[in-house]
Scaffold this motif. Structure first.
Motif, PDB file in Angstrom:
ATOM      1  N   THR A  44       0.838  -1.201   0.000  1.00 61.01           N
ATOM      2  CA  THR A  44       0.000   0.000   0.000  1.00 61.01           C
ATOM      3  C   THR A  44       0.874   1.253   0.000  1.00 61.01           C
ATOM      4  OG1 THR A  44      -1.809  -1.104   1.160  1.00 61.01           O
ATOM      5  CG2 THR A  44      -1.728   1.303   1.290  1.00 61.01           C
TER       6      THR A  44
ATOM      7  N   ALA B 146       0.383   5.530   0.393  1.00 68.85           N
ATOM      8  CA  ALA B 146      -0.595   6.514   0.855  1.00 68.85           C
ATOM      9  C   ALA B 146       0.032   7.899   0.934  1.00 68.85           C
ATOM     10  CB  ALA B 146      -1.148   6.108   2.223  1.00 68.85           C
TER      11      ALA B 146
ATOM     12  N   LYS C 120      -5.026   6.572  -0.673  1.00 71.10           N
ATOM     13  CA  LYS C 120      -4.079   5.461  -0.756  1.00 71.10           C
ATOM     14  C   LYS C 120      -4.463   4.515  -1.885  1.00 71.10           C
ATOM     15  CE  LYS C 120      -6.293   2.286   2.597  1.00 71.10           C
ATOM     16  NZ  LYS C 120      -6.066   1.518   3.854  1.00 71.10           N
TER      17      LYS C 120
END
Length: 824
Positions: free
Chosen positions: A496, A498, A562
């Motif tokens: 991920t 973000a 994100k």
């Protein structure tokens, strides 16, 4: 009796440490009704001149006077200055100034509206000479978007004698320094005609021709969506590169890199383009298009930018420049249509500008504390607010605006007179630590993620999360996540990325520029005040890699964004994003209730180090803008002030124009080919007659001494390159003075609600009643000047249809004044 001049010459020849006095005057001549001064300069600091005589054409003495005290200017080296003030001269014609005891002479012209009569035809002729007639511009492509094909962007004006680019504005990446360029030229010629109809009568056809040329171009660079294209530009100004529809970013090192962010925000030329088209429609301009076409284009552009708010601005939000450009656009559309929608929009912009005024009188550029200063258009906020007072006289809002104008004029007065200032040069107030520019780069307009704090669940080596938000889309500036030894299942590894936008934004678009290691399956989520609650705004199982664009059509407000990468496209063990952008508009552009002072300094010239990373040339455009803005503000501040020969505000209005045309430290008339204006061409190019070059700037950021490099053998664009905004703003300054003479106010008359320029106006429905203390001739006119009805006496009554109108009063002694009104 010995020959004083010969003795002086002999003395100077044997005493090289002594410099000769230099007599500096306005080479174009002086206004009959305005201040008239010359300055004597001596580089060694000891000025010999003690007095002067003014002679008429027959050699008869009209005035004898003493020189002012010897002064030196802080930061300007050893040079000494004395002022010769002959403002009380009321004779017109060709006069001569003779200094005592040195015998230096200078001839000069004095006449009514001299600056506009002398400079006006030359300035408009310069615009004609700067026309871009390249027929190849009928098929120009879009930078970075070959699929869009080509567009007809013929016409317009070359930006400068060293640049055949065509700009509505530039320096957009800096956000607070946008100059108004081609639209300003078109608007200035039409506005000047309206301001001074009698003085411009002799060259009205030239004005009409340039107005049509400009209006036609503005329609051609309007997209069907409603926005305007900012630039038509060759990358790095190189003739070997093709022109494209684009914007550009760049500092002194990068020298102009194009981008596809070509949609013009209000401040990026969009507002002034709308204003110019609306004015062209109202005044009946006819080029390749009809007035109705210009009006339709103005309305289409206004509706688009109102809906987009700060969408096209490089930082995603509007600032003071947007507000005053939108204010002028709204007023011009209202005058062209009488549609109350436009005056309501203009009123909101006016309120926003007034609310940004510091108690000392200066304006705040943004929503925090940055002082407004500008190398080109510093007088435009004053012009815009003055226009509102003229269109909506007597209203409560106009009363507030008048107070703001008076406060601003007083602030500039204190700034200008703070130090010894023999030229009465309008000084500026600049932050000591300017905001660092955040260019649009690959981020595009409104990339609110650029440079913001970012993080990731995993990072490969030095390829940190922040690299995906730095505006550079190459392999050395990327985020990547990687694990070795992953199973063949491409969905067996997730990562991920973000970013914290550091504020609440209305999101409209995202782009993801992947390296080869892209995600075929990913989800984009956003969060509001914290990161505990995420909402999905986009997802796919068929990602294609390359540059992917995600349109966010719903009203999504967010602070955090994100991307969850869920499935790899390659067996390679990870994901790699070159750049991720987030486009959005800031939540409610807040206005500081009481703007606070920030560390700033008053100075004469534009600081070389500023947030553009680029600006260091002379500021002749700013000088014309300040002359027009101060004069309009003074006449609309509510005190019945009028342009005259002796007061401090009249001196501060005329001084910037005097500087441009000769009364400056370089003894140079910067209007080429007019009354001795002569300087080197930019890199051996061709100067255009009537063109005004960049002019004087300071030596450096730490040395404020003025300099003008007139050496044609060096790359000298900083000083000698002629530029459109210089001429547009000088024309406005000269026309505003002529307007003051054509429509003088009665000195001492205080404006009250419904009262202006020595008479009172009351509207009841479509019936308008006017009254004054003495008998007058009253004329109801359209705003283009056409007489509708006439009446004589101390009072008059007129009936008007829906629209905007003007009542003109002429007293028995010939004084003229006027007031506009609107019938909804």
């Amino acid at each position: 009796m010995p020959n004083v001049s010969l003795l002086r010459a002999s003395f100077l020849a044997f005493c090289p440490l002594f410099a000769a006095d230099e007599l500096l005057i306005n080479r174009l001549g002086y206004e009959l009704t305005g201040p008239k001064t010359a300055v004597v300069r001596n580089a060694a600091g000891v000025v010999e001149v003690t007095g002067f005589d003014i002679l008429d054409a027959g050699g008869n003495s009209l005035l004898s006077g003493a020189a002012g005290p010897l002064v030196t200017v802080p930061g300007w080296g050893k040079a000494g200055f004395k002022v010769l003030d002959f403002s009380t001269i009321s004779d017109s014609g060709l006069l001569k100034l003779v200094t005592k005891p040195t015998g230096d002479t200078a001839s000069f012209l004095v006449r009514r509206n001299n600056l506009l009569r002398t400079a006006g035809p030359a300035v408009v002729g310069y615009f004609t000479a700067m026309r871009n007639t390249d027929e190849g511009d009928a098929k120009i492509g879009y930078y970075g978007q070959p699929a869009r094909g080509t567009h007809d962007v013929r016409g317009g004006w070359n930006d400068a004698t060293g640049d055949d680019g065509k700009y509505l504005s530039h320096l957009n990446y800096a956000n607070f320094m946008n100059p108004q360029q081609i639209p300003m030229v078109a608007w200035s010629v039409m506005r000047s005609r309206l301001l001074a109809p009698a003085t411009t009568e002799s060259f009205k056809d030239k004005i009409a021709s340039e107005a049509a040329w400009g209006a036609d171009y503005l329609l051609r660079v309007q997209d069907t969506a409603g926005y305007f294209y900012i630039n038509v530009f060759r990358e790095k100004w190189s003739g070997g590169n093709p022109k494209t529809i684009c914007a550009w970013v760049g500092d002194s090192a990068s020298q102009g890199n194009p981008t596809s962010d070509y949609q013009a925000a209000w401040r990026e030329g969009g507002g002034m383009a709308i204003a110019a088209l609306a004015l062209a429609a109202r005044t009946g301009v006819k080029g390749e298009f009809e007035p109705a076409d210009y009006l339709a284009g103005a309305q289409r552009g206004f509706e688009h930018l109102m809906a987009k708010k700060g969408r096209w601005a490089d930082d995603g939000r509007e600032n003071l420049i947007d507000h005053y450009c939108a204010l002028i656009a709204g007023l011009e559309l209202f005058l062209a249509t009488s549609n109350p929608v436009y005056i309501v929009a203009a009123a909101e912009r006016a309120d926003s500008i007034v609310a940004r005024q510091n108690p000392e009188g200066w304006f705040v550029s943004d929503a925090t504390t940055r002082p407004f200063f500008h190398g080109v258009d510093e007088g435009l906020p004053l012009m815009a607010l003055s226009m509102y007072v003229n269109v909506d006289p007597g209203s409560e809002r106009s009363m507030r605006i008048q107070q703001a104008l008076a406060k601003s004029v007083a602030w500039y007065h204190s700034l200008t007179r703070q130090v010894a200032n023999p030229f009465v040069y309008p000084r500026m107030y600049a932050p000591l630590a300017p905001v660092v520019a955040t260019g649009s780069g690959v981020g595009g307009p409104g990339n609110v993620a650029l440079g913001k704090k970012a993080w990731a669940t995993e990072v490969e080596g030095s390829n940190g999360a922040g690299n995906a938000f730095d505006g550079v889309a190459d392999q050395g500036h990327r985020w990547s996540a990687y694990r070795s030894g992953l199973p063949a299942d491409l969905g067996g590894y997730q990562a991920t990325l973000a970013v914290d936008l550091a504020g609440k934004f209305l999101l409209s678009q995202m782009t993801i520029s992947w390296e080869g290691a892209y995600a075929t399956s990913y989800v984009v989520k956003v969060a509001g005040a914290d990161t505990s609650n995420w909402t999905t705004v986009a997802s796919t199982e068929t990602g294609k890699g390359g540059k992917e664009t995600i349109e966010i059509t719903d009203s999504v407000w967010a602070r955090y964004v994100k991307i969850e990468c869920r499935k790899r496209a390659l067996q390679y063990g990870g994901y790699s994003i070159l750049e991720m952008t987030v486009t959005g508009t800031k939540d409610a552009d807040p206005i500081p209730v009481e703007p606070t002072k920030v560390p700033s300094r008053a100075q004469f010239f534009m600081p070389h180090k500023n947030e553009t990373g680029y600006w260091w040339q002379g500021e002749n455009a700013r000088l014309g803008s300040m002359a027009a803005g101060l004069l309009m503000a003074g006449r609309n501040a509510g005190d019945g002030w009028n342009f005259n020969a002796t007061d401090w505000l009249s001196q501060e209005v005329i001084a910037p124009l005097d500087w441009v045309v000769g009364k400056n430290t370089s003894n140079m008339n910067f209007m080429f080919g007019v009354n001795g204006g002569d300087y080197a061409a930019y890199n051996g190019g061709t100067n255009r007659v009537g063109g005004i070059c960049n002019g004087i700037t300071s030596v450096s950021d730490t040395n404020g001494e003025p300099v003008f490099n007139n050496d044609g053998a060096v790359a000298n664009w900083r000083w000698v390159e002629q530029w459109l905004p210089h001429n547009a703003n000088f024309l406005l300054g000269a026309a505003t003075i002529a307007h003051a003479n054509e429509f003088p106010q009665e000195v001492g008359v205080k404006r009250s609600r419904g009262a202006i320029d020595g008479f009172r106006l009351v509207r009841r429905g479509a019936v308008v009643e006017v009254a004054a203390a003495t008998a007058s001739t009253w004329t109801l006119r359209s705003l283009t000047g056409r007489a509708i009805a006439t009446s004589k006496g101390a009072t008059a009554t007129f009936s008007a249809t829906r629209g905007a109108w003007l009542v003109e009063r002429v007293t028995e002694t010939g004084n003229r004044s006027a007031m506009t009104f609107v019938v909804p």
